[in-house]
Structure formats: C-alpha cells, structure tokens
Design a protein around this motif. Sequence first.
Motif, PDB file in Angstrom:
ATOM      1  N   ASP A 145     -11.012   5.487  16.057  1.00 17.61           N
ATOM      2  CA  ASP A 145     -10.033   6.295  15.867  1.00 17.61           C
ATOM      3  C   ASP A 145      -8.854   5.629  15.544  1.00 17.61           C
ATOM      4  OD1 ASP A 145     -11.523   8.420  15.964  1.00 17.61           O
ATOM      5  OD2 ASP A 145     -10.897   9.270  17.928  1.00 17.61           O
ATOM      6  N   ALA A 146      -8.407   4.538  16.283  1.00 22.24           N
ATOM      7  CA  ALA A 146      -7.366   3.628  16.386  1.00 22.24           C
ATOM      8  C   ALA A 146      -7.506   2.955  14.770  1.00 22.24           C
ATOM      9  CB  ALA A 146      -7.125   2.705  17.438  1.00 22.24           C
ATOM     10  N   GLN A 147      -8.512   2.476  14.614  1.00 24.23           N
ATOM     11  CA  GLN A 147      -8.723   1.432  13.337  1.00 24.23           C
ATOM     12  C   GLN A 147      -8.430   2.557  12.084  1.00 24.23           C
ATOM     13  OE1 GLN A 147     -12.513  -0.293  12.732  1.00 24.23           O
ATOM     14  NE2 GLN A 147     -11.877  -1.654  11.239  1.00 24.23           N
ATOM     15  N   ALA A 148      -9.020   3.701  12.102  1.00 22.07           N
ATOM     16  CA  ALA A 148      -9.017   4.595  11.121  1.00 22.07           C
ATOM     17  C   ALA A 148      -7.429   4.898  10.982  1.00 22.07           C
ATOM     18  CB  ALA A 148      -9.687   5.912  11.313  1.00 22.07           C
ATOM     19  N   GLY A 149      -6.684   5.036  11.981  1.00 20.94           N
ATOM     20  CA  GLY A 149      -5.235   5.292  11.869  1.00 20.94           C
ATOM     21  C   GLY A 149      -4.505   4.278  11.175  1.00 20.94           C
ATOM     22  N   ILE A 150      -4.782   3.172  11.455  1.00 18.65           N
ATOM     23  CA  ILE A 150      -4.220   1.921  10.791  1.00 18.65           C
ATOM     24  C   ILE A 150      -4.540   1.842   9.193  1.00 18.65           C
ATOM     25  CG2 ILE A 150      -3.915  -0.574  10.392  1.00 18.65           C
ATOM     26  CD1 ILE A 150      -2.454   0.334  13.004  1.00 18.65           C
ATOM     27  N   GLY A 151      -5.709   2.381   8.920  1.00 18.14           N
ATOM     28  CA  GLY A 151      -6.274   2.192   7.714  1.00 18.14           C
ATOM     29  C   GLY A 151      -5.570   3.383   6.973  1.00 18.14           C
ATOM     30  N   ARG A 152      -5.348   4.450   7.472  1.00 14.73           N
ATOM     31  CA  ARG A 152      -4.500   5.550   6.850  1.00 14.73           C
ATOM     32  C   ARG A 152      -3.096   5.180   6.501  1.00 14.73           C
ATOM     33  NH1 ARG A 152      -7.648   8.826  10.280  1.00 14.73           N
ATOM     34  NH2 ARG A 152      -5.904   8.738  11.827  1.00 14.73           N
ATOM     35  N   GLU A 153      -2.425   4.272   7.392  1.00 15.76           N
ATOM     36  CA  GLU A 153      -1.226   3.900   7.117  1.00 15.76           C
ATOM     37  C   GLU A 153      -0.792   2.948   6.385  1.00 15.76           C
ATOM     38  OE1 GLU A 153       1.636   3.119  10.605  1.00 15.76           O
ATOM     39  OE2 GLU A 153       0.206   3.787  11.878  1.00 15.76           O
ATOM     40  N   VAL A 154      -1.902   2.177   5.992  1.00  9.96           N
ATOM     41  CA  VAL A 154      -2.007   1.138   5.015  1.00  9.96           C
ATOM     42  C   VAL A 154      -2.315   1.825   3.566  1.00  9.96           C
ATOM     43  CG1 VAL A 154      -3.379  -0.938   4.250  1.00  9.96           C
ATOM     44  CG2 VAL A 154      -2.929  -0.832   6.381  1.00  9.96           C
ATOM     45  N   ALA A 155      -3.342   2.830   3.450  1.00 12.28           N
ATOM     46  CA  ALA A 155      -3.453   3.466   2.459  1.00 12.28           C
ATOM     47  C   ALA A 155      -2.372   4.502   1.756  1.00 12.28           C
ATOM     48  CB  ALA A 155      -4.762   4.355   2.592  1.00 12.28           C
ATOM     49  N   ASP A 156      -1.682   4.819   2.936  1.00 12.28           N
ATOM     50  CA  ASP A 156      -0.538   5.646   2.486  1.00 12.28           C
ATOM     51  C   ASP A 156       0.685   4.913   1.899  1.00 12.28           C
ATOM     52  OD1 ASP A 156      -1.612   7.857   3.318  1.00 12.28           O
ATOM     53  OD2 ASP A 156      -0.582   8.079   5.217  1.00 12.28           O
ATOM     54  N   ALA A 157       0.902   3.675   2.455  1.00 16.92           N
ATOM     55  CA  ALA A 157       1.695   2.832   1.940  1.00 16.92           C
ATOM     56  C   ALA A 157       1.502   2.329   0.673  1.00 16.92           C
ATOM     57  CB  ALA A 157       1.936   1.681   3.075  1.00 16.92           C
ATOM     58  N   LEU A 158       0.377   1.873   0.331  1.00 14.88           N
ATOM     59  CA  LEU A 158      -0.265   1.458  -0.964  1.00 14.88           C
ATOM     60  C   LEU A 158       0.127   2.555  -2.020  1.00 14.88           C
ATOM     61  CD1 LEU A 158      -3.092  -0.386  -0.059  1.00 14.88           C
ATOM     62  CD2 LEU A 158      -1.179  -1.454  -0.669  1.00 14.88           C
ATOM     63  N   ARG A 159      -0.233   3.908  -1.521  1.00 12.45           N
ATOM     64  CA  ARG A 159      -0.171   4.791  -2.521  1.00 12.45           C
ATOM     65  C   ARG A 159       1.318   5.150  -2.874  1.00 12.45           C
ATOM     66  NH1 ARG A 159      -4.680   7.314   0.548  1.00 12.45           N
ATOM     67  NH2 ARG A 159      -6.554   7.180  -0.704  1.00 12.45           N
ATOM     68  N   ARG A 160       2.004   5.165  -1.922  1.00 12.14           N
ATOM     69  CA  ARG A 160       3.436   5.330  -1.975  1.00 12.14           C
ATOM     70  C   ARG A 160       4.145   4.579  -2.879  1.00 12.14           C
ATOM     71  NH1 ARG A 160       4.101   6.122   3.002  1.00 12.14           N
ATOM     72  NH2 ARG A 160       4.686   3.947   3.798  1.00 12.14           N
ATOM     73  N   HIS A 161       3.671   3.219  -3.182  1.00  8.92           N
ATOM     74  CA  HIS A 161       4.363   2.352  -3.837  1.00  8.92           C
ATOM     75  C   HIS A 161       3.495   2.204  -5.221  1.00  8.92           C
ATOM     76  CE1 HIS A 161       7.275   0.897  -1.217  1.00  8.92           C
ATOM     77  NE2 HIS A 161       6.630   0.957  -0.195  1.00  8.92           N
ATOM     78  N   GLY A 162       2.696   3.271  -5.429  1.00 11.62           N
ATOM     79  CA  GLY A 162       2.327   3.329  -6.931  1.00 11.62           C
ATOM     80  C   GLY A 162       0.904   2.493  -7.171  1.00 11.62           C
ATOM     81  N   LEU A 163       0.246   2.316  -6.028  1.00 15.42           N
ATOM     82  CA  LEU A 163      -1.077   1.666  -6.284  1.00 15.42           C
ATOM     83  C   LEU A 163      -2.398   2.655  -6.024  1.00 15.42           C
ATOM     84  CD1 LEU A 163      -0.456  -1.771  -4.421  1.00 15.42           C
ATOM     85  CD2 LEU A 163      -0.895  -1.575  -6.878  1.00 15.42           C
ATOM     86  N   GLU A 164      -3.097   2.659  -6.599  1.00 20.09           N
ATOM     87  CA  GLU A 164      -4.663   3.459  -6.505  1.00 20.09           C
ATOM     88  C   GLU A 164      -5.290   2.858  -5.382  1.00 20.09           C
ATOM     89  OE1 GLU A 164      -7.102   3.728  -9.754  1.00 20.09           O
ATOM     90  OE2 GLU A 164      -5.445   4.027 -11.100  1.00 20.09           O
ATOM     91  N   VAL A 165      -6.103   3.504  -4.523  1.00 21.93           N
ATOM     92  CA  VAL A 165      -6.696   3.231  -3.238  1.00 21.93           C
ATOM     93  C   VAL A 165      -7.851   3.834  -3.104  1.00 21.93           C
ATOM     94  CG1 VAL A 165      -6.718   3.314  -0.797  1.00 21.93           C
ATOM     95  CG2 VAL A 165      -4.529   2.770  -2.003  1.00 21.93           C
ATOM     96  N   GLY A 166      -9.010   3.042  -2.891  1.00 19.33           N
ATOM     97  CA  GLY A 166     -10.341   3.351  -2.898  1.00 19.33           C
ATOM     98  C   GLY A 166     -11.006   3.483  -1.307  1.00 19.33           C
ATOM     99  N   TRP A 167     -10.756   4.490  -0.819  1.00 22.36           N
ATOM    100  CA  TRP A 167     -10.951   4.429   0.760  1.00 22.36           C
ATOM    101  C   TRP A 167     -10.718   5.901   1.047  1.00 22.36           C
ATOM    102  CZ3 TRP A 167      -8.190   5.072   5.252  1.00 22.36           C
ATOM    103  CH2 TRP A 167      -8.714   4.910   6.669  1.00 22.36           C
ATOM    104  N   GLU A 168     -11.701   6.464   1.720  1.00 21.00           N
ATOM    105  CA  GLU A 168     -12.098   7.834   2.301  1.00 21.00           C
ATOM    106  C   GLU A 168     -11.880   8.220   3.613  1.00 21.00           C
ATOM    107  OE1 GLU A 168     -15.441   9.394   0.478  1.00 21.00           O
ATOM    108  OE2 GLU A 168     -14.652   9.185  -1.709  1.00 21.00           O
ATOM    109  N   GLY A 169     -11.379   6.912   4.467  1.00 14.80           N
ATOM    110  CA  GLY A 169     -11.028   7.073   5.958  1.00 14.80           C
ATOM    111  C   GLY A 169     -12.141   6.758   6.761  1.00 14.80           C
ATOM    112  N   ASP A 170     -13.110   6.016   6.178  1.00 13.84           N
ATOM    113  CA  ASP A 170     -14.143   5.589   7.096  1.00 13.84           C
ATOM    114  C   ASP A 170     -13.795   4.078   7.681  1.00 13.84           C
ATOM    115  OD1 ASP A 170     -16.438   4.465   8.400  1.00 13.84           O
ATOM    116  OD2 ASP A 170     -17.645   4.808   6.646  1.00 13.84           O
ATOM    117  N   PRO A 171     -13.471   3.942   8.894  1.00 10.66           N
ATOM    118  CA  PRO A 171     -13.298   2.597   9.495  1.00 10.66           C
ATOM    119  C   PRO A 171     -14.156   1.823   9.237  1.00 10.66           C
ATOM    120  CG  PRO A 171     -13.720   4.249  11.284  1.00 10.66           C
ATOM    121  CD  PRO A 171     -13.911   5.093   9.951  1.00 10.66           C
ATOM    122  N   GLY A 172     -15.353   1.956   8.929  1.00 13.66           N
ATOM    123  CA  GLY A 172     -16.408   1.015   8.838  1.00 13.66           C
ATOM    124  C   GLY A 172     -16.321   0.518   7.432  1.00 13.66           C
ATOM    125  N   LYS A 173     -15.548   0.884   6.743  1.00 13.26           N
ATOM    126  CA  LYS A 173     -15.423   0.354   5.259  1.00 13.26           C
ATOM    127  C   LYS A 173     -14.076  -0.242   5.100  1.00 13.26           C
ATOM    128  CE  LYS A 173     -18.892   3.335   3.159  1.00 13.26           C
ATOM    129  NZ  LYS A 173     -19.154   4.374   2.169  1.00 13.26           N
TER     130      LYS A 173
END
Length: 299
Positions: A145-173
């Motif tokens: 859960d904690a790893q996925a939370g960091i992943g979501r923050e990273v993905a959100d920041a990248l998208r917020r700055h105009g980058l595409e992100v290929g990640w669906e929330g799986d902390p194993g990927k």
Amino acid sequence: MIDNSFEGPLRDRARFLTGLGYHDFATVVRQCADVLDDPAEETVRPIVEEAFAAHLGEQESWPDELDTDRLHRAFRELDMAGIVARLDHTCCQNCGISELGAEVPKGEDRRGYVFAHRQDMEAAVSGGGLTLSYGVFGNGEQPADAQAGIGREVADALRRHGLEVGWEGDPGKRIEVPLTWRRRRFGVLADWPGAEPAPSGQPMEISYCDMPRGGVQNAWIPASFPHARDVLLTMAPYTGNYINFKLRSRGGLIAAWGPGPVLTFEIPLDEDSAREVTIAEAERLVSVLANEGRVALTD
C-alpha cells in the motif's frame, strides 16, 4: 588507431553520453575512453566531436519546451514533497535502491523515492521511453500500500506536468513514461573544440554551484532564459547548491537549496527579502528577470 571491434561500441557510447546531456565534453571523452583497452583520449576525441556537432545541430530545430524539461520540473516538485527523485542514479536497480539512503541528509526524513538508473537512461536516450523505480525507505520488503501510494504521487506529478504515464497502480510494476528524450545543451555543456562563439546580448549572467555532478561555475557566464531555467531545474536539491542570476544592467537574484529540501530566493545583500518558493514560482521569477529585466520577488 581504434580497433574495429571497439569503434561501434565507442560511437554508441559517445552518442549516448552526448544525448544524455549531463556531462561536459571532457567528461564524455574520459568516459568514452573507458571502452578501449588503451584509453588514450586523443583517439577518442574525434568521435566525441562528431557526436557533439550532430547533437548541437539537431537541437536547433527542437521546440522550446521538451519532455525532459517537464520531467525535471516534476522531479524537483517531488523532491520538495519529500520524495527523493533522481535520474541516471547508479548502474542498475539493485544498486540504485541500496544507495538511495545516501541521498537523504543526516537528521532529515523522506517519505519515498523514485529513480531511473543508467540502464534506464540508455533505453530512454535510444528512444525507448523511460522506466522508473519507486518505493518507500526501509529494510526488507516494501509494504504494498505504501509503495503504491508513492507510485500514485509520482504518476500524478508526471501527468500534471504534461507527460504520459503507463502505470495502473500495481506496486509490482515499474512506471513507464513514453517520453522523447532530448536534452538541450547550454553553456559549459555545449562547449567543445568546434563550438561557435557564445551568442552575445544575452539578458543575464549566471554563476552556480551544482554538486556533485554539475560542479562549480564561479565565473559569470551569459545565459538566456532557457539556459537559466535548465540549470534551475536540473540542479541537485542538496543544501548549499545555489544559482546567482545577474542582469547585465542592474539587479539580480540568488536561488539556494536548503534542508527539507526547500528552495529559497532572495535579492543580493537583502536577507529580509528571502522567501521559500515553489518550482513554478522559481521559474516565473527567472522568466521575469530575463524577459522583463526586473526583480519580481517582492511583487
């Protein structure tokens, strides 16, 4: 003479390091020499010169805003949010994770990390997009859960700055970012034996300390706004790193990283003017200084 069996790998390495965009000409020559059994730099230099000439010619046609600008902007924002964000960090994922603790200053805490290692950077520079590792600090296995939370923050920041992100929330990927890696070279990073004279009439001059990678640039160098912005966004957020911005006419600003990390701007010789800024605010201040010729810190 270069052995034919080494010439291909040597040219590949020269193109990679030049395209990566973080090292000056002399450093690229030294790192390319490591490919050879007899690392004589004079045998490597012509190949690196070709790579620099090609890169600097290509960047003339690039758009003003690049995916790497968006990426660096997102990474500095993550740093300021308590997530250590690094590019070209160590040789591989295992080393990257084991050495990330050194990026956290003594007495400070960070909530998590995101990074790309050298193999990831090689894939990105060659056109394969960027892959990112992420997680939380600690011993043993990552709490999902904690790893996925960091992943979501990273993905959100990248998208917020105009980058595409290929990640669906799986902390194993890992997080896939299908960007186009193009790093525009400025200043000392654009200097090589065949370089054209630096453009005259730039709106400002800069000096800076960017340890450990960028080194110290004590002498004032002419800078456009894109050049100054690039130094700002790529500077490691370590306490003590700074940039001085000086107008050719009058006035200037100092930007410095401090514990947290936080980014502070102040007017030279006016400590009362110092205030913490976001990355967006920092870019605006530098833009106004370069394009309008005024200090907007107290607006």
